[in-house]
Scaffold this active site. Structure first.
Site: not given
Length: 251
Positions: A137, A172, A198, A234
């Protein structure tokens, strides 16, 4: 709408760790992720998952150095032996907890030696545990200065060099916006590499509905591109009660 999971390292943090599983289930989540579940015996987390009917989507690796070291060092040259030892420990947890993914953190490094080290360590982990799925990530350089994996183009390059079917991209929305300025554009460009997603709103990493990202549009794009994996919330709730920040789930 995508299927949502709760990152209970950040959500429901107003509660003790083991109470967060019930809170997540009561809020309508069917799965959770946990950044670092290593402080308790794996069996305790397993019991909390089973008692509340929750799947475990993801955990992070390597385990943090509780003596004060940085969380993650897979791209730091010279640490291969420690990396392999720590991944074996993570996999012992995984045998009990059955996480869908293990996120391998690059750590703080720069340069070609760091790239070579990261690629080698990822290949080793993928080959050592071929039935376990791993992710990488990108983390933005404002929140995580000097983090090696700080760009989605770099992540795509790493994945191309690693070339293992059980290593993929963790998207994300918060980091995507902070790095490239447009979370939706990042999703559309890098969707073929994404195996886990996320969400959090830039620039404060708060709940969806705050900041510049149009999450309704992002969720629609996820559906339109055929993504069927979990989308983990998140973020850091903007209030002291996580449940008060979940209106985005019910739109």
């Amino acid at each position: 709408m995508p299927k949502f999971a709760a990152n209970i390292s950040l959500l429901f943090a107003e509660l003790p760790y083991l109470d967060r599983f019930r809170a997540a289930a009561d809020a309508g989540f069917q799965a959770v992720e946990i950044l670092f579940p290593y402080e308790l015996a794996a069996k305790e987390t397993q019991r909390a998952l089973l008692a509340n009917g929750l799947d475990l989507v993801l955990i992070n690796a390597p385990p943090p150095n509780y003596t004060g070291g940085a969380p993650g060092y897979a791209a730091i040259p010279g640490g291969a032996a420690r990396f392999q030892s720590d991944i074996r420990r993570v996999l012992r947890y995984a045998e009990v907890l059955k996480p869908g993914f293990i996120h391998i953190m690059s750590g703080y490094a720069v340069g070609t030696d760091a790239m070579d080290c990261f690629v080698h360590n990822l290949q080793w982990a993928a080959d050592f545990a071929p039935h376990q799925a791993f992710t990488i990530e990108p983390l933005n350089p404002i929140s995580q200065p000097d983090y090696f994996l700080n760009d989605y183009d770099l992540a795509a390059e790493v994945l191309g060099r690693v070339d293992r079917p059980n290593v993929g991209l963790q998207y994300d929305s918060f980091h995507a916006h902070m790095i490239h300025g447009d979370a939706l554009a990042v999703w559309e460009r890098f969707r073929p590499n994404v195996v886990h997603a996320q969400i959090g709103a830039a620039p404060e990493r708060s709940e969806p509905g705050r900041g510049p990202t149009d999450f309704a549009q992002l969720f629609e794009a996820m559906d339109d591109t055929g993504y069927v994996g979990w989308v983990s919330a998140e973020y850091t709730p903007s209030t002291t009660r996580t449940a008060a920040t979940l209106a985005w789930m019910r739109r």
